[in-house]
Design a protein around this motif. Structure first.
Motif, PDB file in Angstrom:
ATOM      1  N   ALA A 186       0.397  20.003  11.597  1.00 23.50           N
ATOM      2  CA  ALA A 186      -0.518  21.135  11.506  1.00 23.50           C
ATOM      3  C   ALA A 186      -1.759  20.885  12.352  1.00 23.50           C
ATOM      4  CB  ALA A 186      -0.898  21.383  10.061  1.00 23.50           C
ATOM      5  N   LEU A 187      -2.266  19.652  12.263  1.00 27.37           N
ATOM      6  CA  LEU A 187      -3.459  19.305  13.045  1.00 27.37           C
ATOM      7  C   LEU A 187      -3.159  19.400  14.537  1.00 27.37           C
ATOM      8  CD1 LEU A 187      -6.343  18.088  13.176  1.00 27.37           C
ATOM      9  CD2 LEU A 187      -5.286  15.851  13.158  1.00 27.37           C
ATOM     10  N   LYS A 188      -1.975  18.944  14.920  1.00 24.51           N
ATOM     11  CA  LYS A 188      -1.616  18.929  16.330  1.00 24.51           C
ATOM     12  C   LYS A 188      -1.472  20.351  16.868  1.00 24.51           C
ATOM     13  CE  LYS A 188       1.560  16.869  19.458  1.00 24.51           C
ATOM     14  NZ  LYS A 188       2.959  16.678  19.694  1.00 24.51           N
ATOM     15  N   LEU A 189      -0.857  21.214  16.052  1.00 20.83           N
ATOM     16  CA  LEU A 189      -0.627  22.580  16.509  1.00 20.83           C
ATOM     17  C   LEU A 189      -1.907  23.389  16.593  1.00 20.83           C
ATOM     18  CD1 LEU A 189       2.588  23.440  14.498  1.00 20.83           C
ATOM     19  CD2 LEU A 189       2.403  23.106  16.949  1.00 20.83           C
ATOM     20  N   ARG A 190      -2.838  23.068  15.731  1.00 19.43           N
ATOM     21  CA  ARG A 190      -4.022  23.919  15.631  1.00 19.43           C
ATOM     22  C   ARG A 190      -5.174  23.481  16.522  1.00 19.43           C
ATOM     23  NH1 ARG A 190      -1.201  24.492  11.353  1.00 19.43           N
ATOM     24  NH2 ARG A 190      -1.286  26.285   9.960  1.00 19.43           N
ATOM     25  N   THR A 191      -5.036  22.353  17.181  1.00 15.01           N
ATOM     26  CA  THR A 191      -6.126  21.937  18.060  1.00 15.01           C
ATOM     27  C   THR A 191      -5.654  21.962  19.502  1.00 15.01           C
ATOM     28  OG1 THR A 191      -5.461  19.687  17.614  1.00 15.01           O
ATOM     29  CG2 THR A 191      -7.379  20.483  16.437  1.00 15.01           C
ATOM     30  N   SER A 201     -10.929  15.318  11.248  1.00 18.98           N
ATOM     31  CA  SER A 201      -9.791  15.853  10.524  1.00 18.98           C
ATOM     32  C   SER A 201      -8.859  14.747  10.070  1.00 18.98           C
ATOM     33  CB  SER A 201      -9.006  16.811  11.407  1.00 18.98           C
ATOM     34  OG  SER A 201      -9.875  17.691  12.041  1.00 18.98           O
ATOM     35  N   LEU A 202      -8.780  13.702  10.869  1.00 21.19           N
ATOM     36  CA  LEU A 202      -7.866  12.625  10.529  1.00 21.19           C
ATOM     37  C   LEU A 202      -8.284  11.942   9.223  1.00 21.19           C
ATOM     38  CD1 LEU A 202      -5.403  11.927  12.095  1.00 21.19           C
ATOM     39  CD2 LEU A 202      -6.585   9.976  13.034  1.00 21.19           C
ATOM     40  N   THR A 203      -9.589  11.662   9.079  1.00 24.35           N
ATOM     41  CA  THR A 203     -10.011  11.080   7.811  1.00 24.35           C
ATOM     42  C   THR A 203      -9.883  12.103   6.691  1.00 24.35           C
ATOM     43  OG1 THR A 203     -12.282  11.609   8.385  1.00 24.35           O
ATOM     44  CG2 THR A 203     -11.559   9.366   8.780  1.00 24.35           C
TER      45      THR A 203
ATOM     46  N   PHE B  56      -1.490   5.310   9.770  1.00 21.54           N
ATOM     47  CA  PHE B  56      -2.278   6.245  10.566  1.00 21.54           C
ATOM     48  C   PHE B  56      -2.915   5.531  11.745  1.00 21.54           C
ATOM     49  CE2 PHE B  56      -1.921   8.767   6.795  1.00 21.54           C
ATOM     50  CZ  PHE B  56      -1.926  10.063   7.271  1.00 21.54           C
ATOM     51  N   ASN B  57      -2.610   6.006  12.926  1.00 25.66           N
ATOM     52  CA  ASN B  57      -3.203   5.402  14.115  1.00 25.66           C
ATOM     53  C   ASN B  57      -4.475   6.143  14.481  1.00 25.66           C
ATOM     54  OD1 ASN B  57      -1.264   3.315  15.403  1.00 25.66           O
ATOM     55  ND2 ASN B  57       0.016   4.942  14.584  1.00 25.66           N
ATOM     56  N   ILE B  58      -5.524   5.373  14.732  1.00 24.91           N
ATOM     57  CA  ILE B  58      -6.818   5.941  15.071  1.00 24.91           C
ATOM     58  C   ILE B  58      -7.123   5.547  16.514  1.00 24.91           C
ATOM     59  CG2 ILE B  58      -9.249   6.054  14.365  1.00 24.91           C
ATOM     60  CD1 ILE B  58      -7.394   6.784  12.118  1.00 24.91           C
ATOM     61  N   PRO B  59      -7.605   6.501  17.314  1.00 21.43           N
ATOM     62  CA  PRO B  59      -7.906   6.139  18.701  1.00 21.43           C
ATOM     63  C   PRO B  59      -9.059   5.145  18.799  1.00 21.43           C
ATOM     64  CG  PRO B  59      -8.702   8.331  18.197  1.00 21.43           C
ATOM     65  CD  PRO B  59      -7.888   7.907  17.025  1.00 21.43           C
ATOM     66  N   LEU B 206     -15.556   5.702   4.983  1.00 22.98           N
ATOM     67  CA  LEU B 206     -16.602   6.717   4.840  1.00 22.98           C
ATOM     68  C   LEU B 206     -16.026   8.126   4.930  1.00 22.98           C
ATOM     69  CD1 LEU B 206     -19.568   7.663   4.863  1.00 22.98           C
ATOM     70  CD2 LEU B 206     -19.562   7.339   7.319  1.00 22.98           C
ATOM     71  N   GLY B 207     -15.174   8.377   5.921  1.00 21.61           N
ATOM     72  CA  GLY B 207     -14.636   9.721   6.137  1.00 21.61           C
ATOM     73  C   GLY B 207     -13.814  10.195   4.960  1.00 21.61           C
TER      74      GLY B 207
END
Lengths: 263, 326
Positions: A186-191, A201-203, B56-59, B206-207
């Motif tokens: 969903a995140l990928k499609l909407r951005t 959004s990831l956190t 989860f991979n974070i850049p 935090l996030g």
């Protein structure tokens, strides 16, 4: 009627985006789930052995490998592991090999400076030990049902409640994993393009995942209570040995006696 | 930070396994008294959550990606004892089924990631909340909890690696297991954690925390105890291991004396030749004639006490300010 500004053609070219991390996350989630989901009910030899027996002998082998200082013993165990590997199904064989080789080779590279200081024999022994142990563990996880492995943990004096929680965990890794894959898609499609809030959004997804898991656990408890769960959980182990299991025991006894002989 | 088998000696693994037993025991007692039967499945689901966090991979700057451990986040959300349980199970599953981290080393891995990390994070979070009793304090606590706890866990891991060549040698004096001493293992582990991994862990803690705080604050662990005793225990363990530095041959990275610099780069920069020696209150962390080991421990104790006093004063100032605000 469609307003005029809507029908006008727009030349918006989004800046090149870096979506790699979302794809990577999706990929690692899918990989994990597919490992859990793969069927282990083949009729090949290694799949049919008694799971408790397999688990115990694997752990014993790992203990003896880490105690041993003999190159010959380690090589014999290495050959035994490779034979096991060839008895596996083709696809999982490839997967096990790839999974097990990466880490030992990184270790080997890290050990090079130490080898220049004259520590060659011990370093190579360490490399050999690490590769054999990781292969053994991956073999076990690929040719035995996980629920059988976790049940066999009882032999190691691990309490039933711990085993029960572990089984819940494995099931919920799949459920929550699928949920988070959907969120990531969903995140990928909407951005589109570069946006600063994608990182946030990831956190957010992680936070959402936690709330979801909290709710799921409540639902699960109610479902369990409806079905008569009173908080006690007992596991039973399977001790039915077949002919092939005895052969397996003999092979492992031979390996152990080799360890005693060479050390 | 997952230590595989055979990096550490079997005896080290056994010792840490024995150390973890009372911790697991206490955690299970605590969890049973804190958590109603209704919430028992939560432990399993939380373990699944902590397992997935690592996916989860974070850049990261430079085009690569990394992942967090999540031990700090779970400790803040569910309390430290539930975190011990959840992270232990996540680690056990990784070791048993995914080949990440060793079977024999599970005690060591649990000590680092399921004990040191959640406890440090949780009590740091508590402490910051106490010192700065506003929302800012909470968020700062969440970030610092993630950042510092992962760094302390990395430091402990580095020490475990680093003592191997000192303790376990073959007959010709060559190391049997992980061959690098403290002077290599500590910078190798702590520098990346201080610069990158810790910040990542902090940001994620935090996030996710601030999201849950906004979306559904009622599920965050409150905890009846307001004591921060266990933090003192962890600090105590760290103080006791400070003399380990004596076992290492080298000096701490970046803390070289002029002679060592000469060895490294071949000459002593002119400005350093006489301007470099300043008189420290406790030169070389040792107090005169006191035995060297004891000196180290006392110096560490003094350092901790000074930090605690500073924090106490800070919290006093804050309380006064809050009173004035009312």
């Amino acid at each position: 009627m469609i307003p005029e500004w809507l029908s006008e053609k727009d030349n918006y070219i989004p800046k090149e985006e870096k979506n790699l991390y979302i794809e990577k996350s999706i990929f690692s989630l899918i990989k994990t789930i597919s490992i859990i989901r793969q069927s282990k009910s083949q009729d090949k030899l290694v799949y049919l052995l008694n799971p408790t027996l397999k688990m115990v002998s694997t752990i014993l082998n790992i203990v003896f490998i880490s105690l041993s200082r003999s190159f010959i013993y380690l090589s014999v165990v290495g050959i035994y592991v490779l034979v096991n590997l060839f008895l596996m199904e083709k696809r999982s064989r490839k997967r096990i090999l790839i999974r097990s080789l990466i880490f030992p080779f990184i270790t080997l590279i890290a050990l090079i400076p130490s080898m220049f200081n004259g520590n060659v024999y011990n370093s190579l022994l360490l490399f050999q030990k690490i590769i054999t142990t990781i292969l053994l563990m991956n073999l076990l996880s690929h040719n035995t049902k996980w629920s059988d492995i976790s049940k066999s943990l009882k032999l190691l004096f691990i309490p039933d409640i711990f085993i029960w929680i572990m089984e819940i965990t494995i099931k919920y890794i799949v459920l929550l994993g699928e949920y988070s894959i959907n969120l990531l898609y969903a995140l990928k499609l909407r951005t589109i393009g570069k946006t600063s809030n994608k990182y946030n959004s990831l956190t957010g997804i992680m936070g959402n995942l936690f709330i979801k898991s909290y709710k799921m656990s409540e639902e699960m408890f109610h479902a369990m209570e409806c079905r008569g769960f009173v908080g006690e959980y007992t596991t039973k182990m399977n001790f039915n040995f077949k002919k092939i299991d005895y052969i397996y025991i003999i092979i492992n006894m031979l390996l152990i006696s080799l360890f005693i002989y060479f050390n | 930070m997952h230590i595989p088998d055979n990096y550490l000696s079997p005896s080290t693994c056994a010792i840490f396994g024995v150390v973890m037993l009372p911790i697991w025991r206490r955690a299970s007692v605590k969890v049973k008294s804190e958590i109603t039967r209704q919430k028992m499945p939560l432990l399993g689901v939380a373990a699944a959550f902590s397992f997935l966090i690592m996916m989860f991979n974070i850049p990261l700057p430079g085009g690569t990606t990394g992942h967090a451990i999540g031990g700090a986040l779970i400790a803040i959300l569910l309390g430290p004892y539930s975190a011990v349980f959840a992270v232990t199970i996540a680690l056990a599953i990784q070791a048993l089924f995914f080949g990440d981290g060793g079977i024999l080393a599970i005690g060591v891995n649990c000590f680092n990631m399921a004990f040191i990390m959640p406890f440090t994070a949780f009590y740091l979070f508590k402490l910051m909340k106490k010192i700065i009793p506003s929302k800012k304090g909470e968020y700062l606590g969440a970030f610092l909890g993630g950042y510092i706890s992962v760094n302390i866990a990395a430091l402990v891991t580095a020490i475990e690696f680093g003592v191997q060549p000192l303790l376990f040698k073959d007959s010709s004096g060559l190391p049997l297991y992980s061959p690098y001493g403290l002077s290599v293992s500590i910078p190798a582990m702590t520098i990346p954690h201080l610069l990158v991994v810790g910040i990542l862990e902090g940001i994620i803690t935090l996030g996710a925390y601030s999201y849950i705080k906004k979306a559904s604050p009622e599920i965050i662990y409150k905890g009846k105890t307001n004591k921060i005793k266990p933090l003192y225990i962890i600090i105590g363990i760290l103080i006791l291991v400070t003399p380990l530095g004596l076992l290492a041959n080298g000096t701490a990275w970046g803390e070289w004396g002029t002679e060592e610099i000469k060895n490294f780069i071949g000459f002593v920069p002119k400005g350093m030749e006489d301007g470099f020696n300043f008189k420290a209150l406790i030169p070389d962390y040792s107090l005169g004639n006191v035995q060297e080991y004891l000196g180290y421990i006392i110096s560490a104790l003094l350092g901790v006490i000074i930090i605690l006093i500073i924090f106490k004063i800070l919290s006093k100032i804050n309380i006064n300010r809050n009173k004035k605000g009312e």
